[in-house]
Scaffold this active site. Structure first.
Site, mmCIF file in Angstrom:
data_model
loop_
_atom_site.group_PDB
_atom_site.id
_atom_site.type_symbol
_atom_site.label_atom_id
_atom_site.label_comp_id
_atom_site.label_asym_id
_atom_site.label_seq_id
_atom_site.Cartn_x
_atom_site.Cartn_y
_atom_site.Cartn_z
ATOM 1 N N ASP A 375 77.210 5.319 -75.103
ATOM 2 C CA ASP A 375 75.913 5.955 -74.886
ATOM 3 C C ASP A 375 76.021 7.066 -73.833
ATOM 4 O O ASP A 375 76.862 7.010 -72.934
ATOM 5 C CB ASP A 375 74.923 4.871 -74.417
ATOM 6 C CG ASP A 375 73.527 5.377 -74.245
ATOM 7 O OD1 ASP A 375 72.924 5.804 -75.250
ATOM 8 O OD2 ASP A 375 73.023 5.352 -73.103
ATOM 9 N N GLU A 404 78.250 9.596 -77.707
ATOM 10 C CA GLU A 404 76.988 10.287 -77.957
ATOM 11 C C GLU A 404 76.979 11.601 -77.184
ATOM 12 O O GLU A 404 76.893 11.610 -75.959
ATOM 13 C CB GLU A 404 75.802 9.412 -77.534
ATOM 14 C CG GLU A 404 74.463 10.069 -77.811
ATOM 15 C CD GLU A 404 73.308 9.362 -77.128
ATOM 16 O OE1 GLU A 404 72.197 9.381 -77.681
ATOM 17 O OE2 GLU A 404 73.520 8.808 -76.029
#
Length: 661
Positions: A375, A404
């Site tokens: 993330d 990400e």
């Protein structure tokens, strides 16, 4: 502090076996010299594995006043002992080179008090080279454990957790999905045809529900890096779920967050060192009641209020790569907190980074995950994250991690990929996320494809930059996820959805689906993120609508499920899609064509990008046919219908064809 797996030395019927061949003593002798006076709350990692390529092992020891303890170990070497700012932490760096599986006696001495614990080294189930990650041969299916399905043994409440409520009528509270619920539906994923499961974070998120009806059901505020959130299940249940998924040919990708932790993590109330978090100065203000969102608090004497020291990230990721970026812009991006409830970890601190690196390795070894999704990748320190990827690549050369990287320009994304020629710093990150494709596709779906820029011209003009990527097949493409509006928004335009999915599943990418798309789940974020994270129909007790079975789906849901399932099963193991050379044609008279070729096999994805009937002029695409091919019969891979490609094809509005010949 929560009690974790710390093995205290006790007398045993069988003798204590140390992890290395030297220095072995029996349990009785050691027990006689052990006094349980030095309080140790926990040790991270809770255990470790023998035979790792990197012999360095960081032990973070938690305990009242433990910082001043003298440390000795039998069967291994202590490289260093680091005494941090807080008196309640101690870092012990062991060298376990040559150690075998077993236990390492660790003795902690404070004055005339001492405690010995037996730290466990386990046998690895397989060598690092044998762990195979996901690839473009896979289709990842992303789901949120809290919103997918609830197991039969789900507890009403978990004792010891901060205040929480499970209420399915509230989109931002917990709904009660769990790991058992996912495991009970593994056959569903096989029926659909996906090959890998990506769960949003499953680790403990012990933040109390907020008065405004929000919670950390999403999992992105970790409060214990070594514990599955008990509302989802146990570590052992997670391990069992992964093992059962493997039996059914399904890989499992674990969502991790190195950029930040949850506010209720012990590191926040008792920071190990002053630089463990980025910009932590405002924590003292929070204790005094200052509002970090406004940055001010009224002074009792009416004087001008002081500005808060709280630093919010700008959410602008471009300064990380910008060669002209100012220091203040970079600082705000990487050192600002994502939100006030998620403290920003300082990856420039080598001890923080070592802890996080070890944690990812521990989950690979302990549970057997097949990949990691990281993330908020660019928000964390670039050098620290590159070191993490380098360590994992060395230990697990065939593993895969996707980061990400939420910027919609291909040049930015490509610079984050391993061995990129666009960056002086090698990220060692094999897979990046294609936000350019997502962005362009979600613009194109509202447009008519013209002769220049609109509609599928946007996709064409995004893919032309694939020369920037070191490996385009290691770019993860998607049409929606948990942070975006559903592709269907608040409608059910299946014509556009089929076009998006056909393109996603045939282009040179690693595709990712979002749960429920196959049964027309929709929603937008204008009110709350929870509206794009709805419960999967049929996953919870009392559901009258069950999309896990053909009988429970509506006619429209079943039609969409069958269409997508046919496409997924056809794609599975298809060498033309996995390895084939890609050709795309400039959209012509509203039609966009993308082809894949491998040896004498061709797949042709044809999209009418207009709301009007049109004609595919077959001769324009003659380079796709073998020169000596007199008959050009193609088969629609979804319906099985045959087409004669010696003639032009009439296409209905927004028609999708995936032809193979």
């Amino acid at each position: 502090m929560k009690k974790n797996k710390v093995f205290m030395f006790i007398c045993s019927l069988c003798g204590l076996v140390t992890a290395c061949n030297n220095g072995a003593k029996d349990a009785k002798t050691l027990a006689q010299i052990t006094e349980n006076d030095v309080q140790i709350s926990r040790i991270d990692p809770t255990d470790w594995y023998a035979g790792m390529k990197d012999p360095s092992l960081q032990l973070m020891v938690y305990g009242q006043g433990i910082r001043e303890a003298e440390v000795k170990v039998k069967g291994a070497k202590i490289d260093s002992v680091v005494r941090l700012d807080s008196p309640n932490y101690l870092l012990v760096y062991l060298n376990v080179k040559g150690c075998k599986a077993g236990t390492l006696p660790l003795t902690f001495k404070l004055g005339d008090k001492k405690t010995t614990v037996a730290y466990e080294l386990k046998e690895r189930e397989k060598a690092g080279e044998e762990r195979m990650g996901f690839s473009n041969a896979d289709v990842l299916y992303m789901l949120m454990p809290d919103r997918f399905a609830q197991g039969e043994n789900h507890p009403a409440q978990i004792e010891g957790m901060n205040t929480y409520k499970e209420d399915r009528s509230q989109p931002s509270l917990r709904h009660g999905g769990d790991l058992e619920g996912i495991q009970q539906h593994l056959d569903y994923f096989n029926e659909l045809g996906v090959t890998a499961l990506w769960f949003t974070p499953v680790l403990e998120n012990n933040s109390p529900d907020q008065e405004n009806g929000f919670s950390t059901y999403h999992g992105y505020a970790t409060t214990d890096y070594y514990r599955v959130d008990p509302r989802f299940g146990t570590n052992e249940q997670y391990r069992t779920l992964v093992a059962e998924a493997h039996k059914k040919g399904l890989k499992v990708v674990m969502d991790m967050i190195f950029n930040h932790c949850g506010f209720e993590h012990p590191w926040v109330t008792d920071m190990p060192s002053k630089d463990w978090l980025n910009t932590p100065e405002w924590l003292s203000e929070k204790k005094s009641g200052r509002d970090p969102m406004t940055g001010f608090t009224a002074n009792a004497d009416g004087s001008e209020p002081m500005k808060s020291a709280y630093l919010q990230t700008s959410y602008k990721l471009t300064p990380v790569m910008d060669p002209y970026a100012s220091e203040v812009d970079r600082h705000e991006t990487t050192d600002g907190w994502f939100v006030p409830s998620m403290p920003d970890l300082n990856q420039r601190n080598p001890h923080v980074m070592k802890y996080l690196i070890q944690n990812s390795i521990w989950w690979i070894e302990t549970v057997g995950i097949d990949g990691i999704r990281m993330d908020t990748y660019p928000y964390a320190d670039r050098a620290g994250m590159a070191e993490w990827m380098k360590v994992l690549d060395n230990e697990y050369p065939n593993f895969n991690t996707v980061g990400e990287t939420w910027v919609t320009e291909p040049a930015y994304t490509a610079a984050w990929q391993k061995n990129s020629r666009l960056s002086e710093t090698n990220s060692y990150l094999k897979t990046v996320m294609d936000f350019s494709f997502f962005d362009k596709l979600n613009q194109a779906k509202h447009e008519e494809t013209d002769g220049w820029w609109n509609g599928y011209n946007r996709i064409y003009n995004s893919l032309v930059y694939d020369y920037l990527y070191e490996e385009p097949s290691n770019v993860m493409a998607f049409i929606e996820n948990h942070d975006t509006d559903r592709f269907l928004a608040n409608g059910q335009d299946t014509l556009m959805l089929k076009q998006a999915l056909a393109l996603l599943l045939t282009m040179n990418r690693t595709p990712q689906l979002y749960y429920g798309t196959e049964v027309l789940m929709n929603g937008t974020k204008e009110v709350t993120d929870g509206n794009v994270r709805k419960d999967f129909p049929g996953g919870f007790p009392g559901d009258t609508h069950n999309c896990f079975t053909a009988e429970g789906r509506s006619q429209a849901e079943q039609t969409m499920f069958t269409w997508l399932s046919n496409l997924l099963h056809w794609r599975n193991g298809n060498e033309t899609i996995i390895r084939g050379y890609q050709t795309q044609f400039c959209p012509w008279k509203g039609v966009y064509v993308l082809a894949r070729r491998w040896h004498h096999n061709t797949v042709m994805t044809i999209l009418n990008g207009t709301s009007q009937p049109t004609v595919l002029e077959v001769d324009r695409y003659k380079e796709l046919f073998d020169k000596d091919q007199l008959q050009r019969e193609a088969v629609d891979v979804i319906s099985g219908k045959k087409y004669d490609l010696t003639k032009d094809l009439e296409l209905s509005p927004r028609q999708t064809l995936v032809l193979e010949f």
